[in-house]
Design a protein around this motif. Sequence first.
Motif, PDB file in Angstrom:
ATOM      1  N   LEU A   1       2.899  13.068  25.749  1.00 58.21           N
ATOM      2  CA  LEU A   1       3.656  13.220  27.148  1.00 58.21           C
ATOM      3  C   LEU A   1       2.625  14.264  28.025  1.00 58.21           C
ATOM      4  O   LEU A   1       2.409  15.159  27.541  1.00 58.21           O
ATOM      5  CB  LEU A   1       4.819  13.907  26.945  1.00 58.21           C
ATOM      6  N   PHE A   2       2.240  13.617  29.161  1.00 58.49           N
ATOM      7  CA  PHE A   2       1.265  14.497  30.075  1.00 58.49           C
ATOM      8  C   PHE A   2       2.224  15.542  30.614  1.00 58.49           C
ATOM      9  O   PHE A   2       2.858  15.080  31.951  1.00 58.49           O
ATOM     10  CB  PHE A   2       0.686  13.509  30.971  1.00 58.49           C
ATOM     11  N   THR A   3       2.622  16.758  30.267  1.00 64.59           N
ATOM     12  CA  THR A   3       3.445  17.720  30.652  1.00 64.59           C
ATOM     13  C   THR A   3       3.024  18.076  32.201  1.00 64.59           C
ATOM     14  O   THR A   3       4.057  18.490  32.960  1.00 64.59           O
ATOM     15  CB  THR A   3       3.768  18.791  29.673  1.00 64.59           C
ATOM     16  N   GLY A   4       1.817  17.863  32.504  1.00 68.92           N
ATOM     17  CA  GLY A   4       1.238  18.401  33.650  1.00 68.92           C
ATOM     18  C   GLY A   4       1.967  17.425  34.882  1.00 68.92           C
ATOM     19  O   GLY A   4       1.880  17.821  36.016  1.00 68.92           O
ATOM     20  N   ARG A   5       2.299  16.222  34.420  1.00 68.34           N
ATOM     21  CA  ARG A   5       2.888  15.299  35.296  1.00 68.34           C
ATOM     22  C   ARG A   5       4.256  15.471  35.666  1.00 68.34           C
ATOM     23  O   ARG A   5       5.072  14.910  36.415  1.00 68.34           O
ATOM     24  CB  ARG A   5       2.579  13.854  34.905  1.00 68.34           C
ATOM     25  N   LEU A   6       5.181  16.450  34.779  1.00 65.86           N
ATOM     26  CA  LEU A   6       6.644  16.477  34.640  1.00 65.86           C
ATOM     27  C   LEU A   6       7.047  17.108  36.015  1.00 65.86           C
ATOM     28  O   LEU A   6       8.128  16.747  36.409  1.00 65.86           O
ATOM     29  CB  LEU A   6       6.944  17.002  33.352  1.00 65.86           C
ATOM     30  N   PRO A   7       6.248  17.966  36.692  1.00 67.00           N
ATOM     31  CA  PRO A   7       6.724  18.382  37.854  1.00 67.00           C
ATOM     32  C   PRO A   7       6.882  17.232  38.886  1.00 67.00           C
ATOM     33  O   PRO A   7       7.851  17.400  39.744  1.00 67.00           O
ATOM     34  CB  PRO A   7       5.967  19.566  38.267  1.00 67.00           C
ATOM     35  N   GLU A   8       5.994  16.401  39.180  1.00 63.96           N
ATOM     36  CA  GLU A   8       6.071  15.515  39.924  1.00 63.96           C
ATOM     37  C   GLU A   8       7.141  14.460  39.534  1.00 63.96           C
ATOM     38  O   GLU A   8       7.903  14.217  40.406  1.00 63.96           O
ATOM     39  CB  GLU A   8       4.712  14.556  40.241  1.00 63.96           C
ATOM     40  N   VAL A   9       7.394  14.005  38.294  1.00 68.19           N
ATOM     41  CA  VAL A   9       8.504  13.435  37.860  1.00 68.19           C
ATOM     42  C   VAL A   9       9.617  13.824  38.373  1.00 68.19           C
ATOM     43  O   VAL A   9      10.764  13.265  38.791  1.00 68.19           O
ATOM     44  CB  VAL A   9       8.445  13.204  36.506  1.00 68.19           C
ATOM     45  N   CYS A  10      10.005  15.277  38.243  1.00 69.03           N
ATOM     46  CA  CYS A  10      11.258  16.005  38.357  1.00 69.03           C
ATOM     47  C   CYS A  10      11.366  16.032  39.703  1.00 69.03           C
ATOM     48  O   CYS A  10      12.716  15.632  40.430  1.00 69.03           O
ATOM     49  CB  CYS A  10      11.196  17.373  37.752  1.00 69.03           C
ATOM     50  N   GLU A  11      10.297  16.142  40.775  1.00 67.30           N
ATOM     51  CA  GLU A  11      10.533  16.146  42.195  1.00 67.30           C
ATOM     52  C   GLU A  11      10.881  14.714  42.445  1.00 67.30           C
ATOM     53  O   GLU A  11      11.929  14.724  43.466  1.00 67.30           O
ATOM     54  CB  GLU A  11       9.107  16.435  42.741  1.00 67.30           C
ATOM     55  N   ARG A  12      10.625  13.930  41.902  1.00 66.22           N
ATOM     56  CA  ARG A  12      11.495  12.446  42.180  1.00 66.22           C
ATOM     57  C   ARG A  12      12.455  12.323  41.736  1.00 66.22           C
ATOM     58  O   ARG A  12      13.125  11.624  42.545  1.00 66.22           O
ATOM     59  CB  ARG A  12      10.327  11.309  41.531  1.00 66.22           C
ATOM     60  N   LEU A  13      12.921  12.563  40.633  1.00 69.28           N
ATOM     61  CA  LEU A  13      14.144  12.674  40.345  1.00 69.28           C
ATOM     62  C   LEU A  13      15.156  13.069  41.227  1.00 69.28           C
ATOM     63  O   LEU A  13      16.357  12.942  41.448  1.00 69.28           O
ATOM     64  CB  LEU A  13      14.421  13.102  38.815  1.00 69.28           C
ATOM     65  N   SER A  14      14.961  14.374  41.523  1.00 70.09           N
ATOM     66  CA  SER A  14      15.724  15.323  42.515  1.00 70.09           C
ATOM     67  C   SER A  14      16.010  14.732  43.815  1.00 70.09           C
ATOM     68  O   SER A  14      16.817  15.199  44.519  1.00 70.09           O
ATOM     69  CB  SER A  14      15.142  16.715  42.512  1.00 70.09           C
ATOM     70  N   ARG A  15      14.984  14.026  44.175  1.00 72.40           N
ATOM     71  CA  ARG A  15      14.847  13.366  45.756  1.00 72.40           C
ATOM     72  C   ARG A  15      15.590  12.180  45.744  1.00 72.40           C
ATOM     73  O   ARG A  15      16.145  11.529  46.831  1.00 72.40           O
ATOM     74  CB  ARG A  15      13.550  13.207  46.211  1.00 72.40           C
ATOM     75  N   GLN A  16      15.924  11.492  44.581  1.00 77.83           N
ATOM     76  CA  GLN A  16      16.398  10.119  44.567  1.00 77.83           C
ATOM     77  C   GLN A  16      18.142  10.034  44.853  1.00 77.83           C
ATOM     78  O   GLN A  16      18.826  10.926  44.226  1.00 77.83           O
ATOM     79  CB  GLN A  16      16.472   9.538  43.226  1.00 77.83           C
TER      80      GLN A  16
END
Length: 295
Positions: free
Chosen positions: A115-130
């Motif tokens: 898992l590319f944990t460095g990408r998780l902040p971007e993932v979480c930002e998308r989740l929070s905006r949905q």
Amino acid sequence: MRPGGDGIDTARKQAVCNPLQSKALLSVCIPTFNRRDRISALVQELLQVQYPLQICVHVDGSTDGTGEALAEIASRDARLVVTTGPNGGRGVAMFSAIASATGDYCMIFDDDDDLFTGRLPEVCERLSRQGADGKIAGFVFSMVLGQPEATASPFPSECSNLIKMRADEGVVGDRKEIIRTHLLKQVAVPPAGRFRRVPTSLLWSRLAIEHDVVCVNVDIGRKRYLPEGMTARIRLLQWQNAYPMLLLNLNYIRAFWLGRYRSVRFLGKAVLACMGFGVLSFPFLLKRSFARVTS
């Protein structure tokens, strides 16, 4: 009794003490068996991410000290929820890990992948905006494939469903789905019987009947194919666990008639698969029917 019902119910009871409850934005659900070093390293890497994550690991009867190693980590960080049970196969372990999840979204992750944990902040930002669109179940992200000869295709559309993208849009390769937890739990129902392998795609086929996903061409991990992993013997496992495969292909047929995809070729493959897996499932279905009559 449902397959692995005891293990899944135990997972729910063991997860009750989790102080996070619904505070996590994303629950990462990981079934694991005898991969103590890999799963310990993955969990500790995830715990370094400064976002509201929950990690739910179900230890499927491991004999290499996995449970003890994870319990020690969990004693220091409440974001890790560890459940254990007798060895029932990946299907039981997957359902048990999902049962522990309390985050807003849920991601099923294999213990042999990166898992590319460095990408998780971007993932979480998308989740929070949905927003709360009842039609959208979540997201699907791209993955890097670990086999040199394997190539993954990008998503051609921004929104699709998890059958249409393969049937009509030609998307190939492993992807990583992140789904609203309450919707995932609705489709994460084990099939009747005891099966060591239940394809994750069975859950996605159920979800695709009514819901779409947002497609994101961002690699968030690497799919690995270890020699001792399930992928190396996938065809044999499918034949040995034919009934879940029958249910999967029946869902493909149903989705076609509901207009969720248009490919007649994909439909034809599903019909042929139903015939094959139906024959292999016949002894199980006959035994099940006899048990109902005599009960």
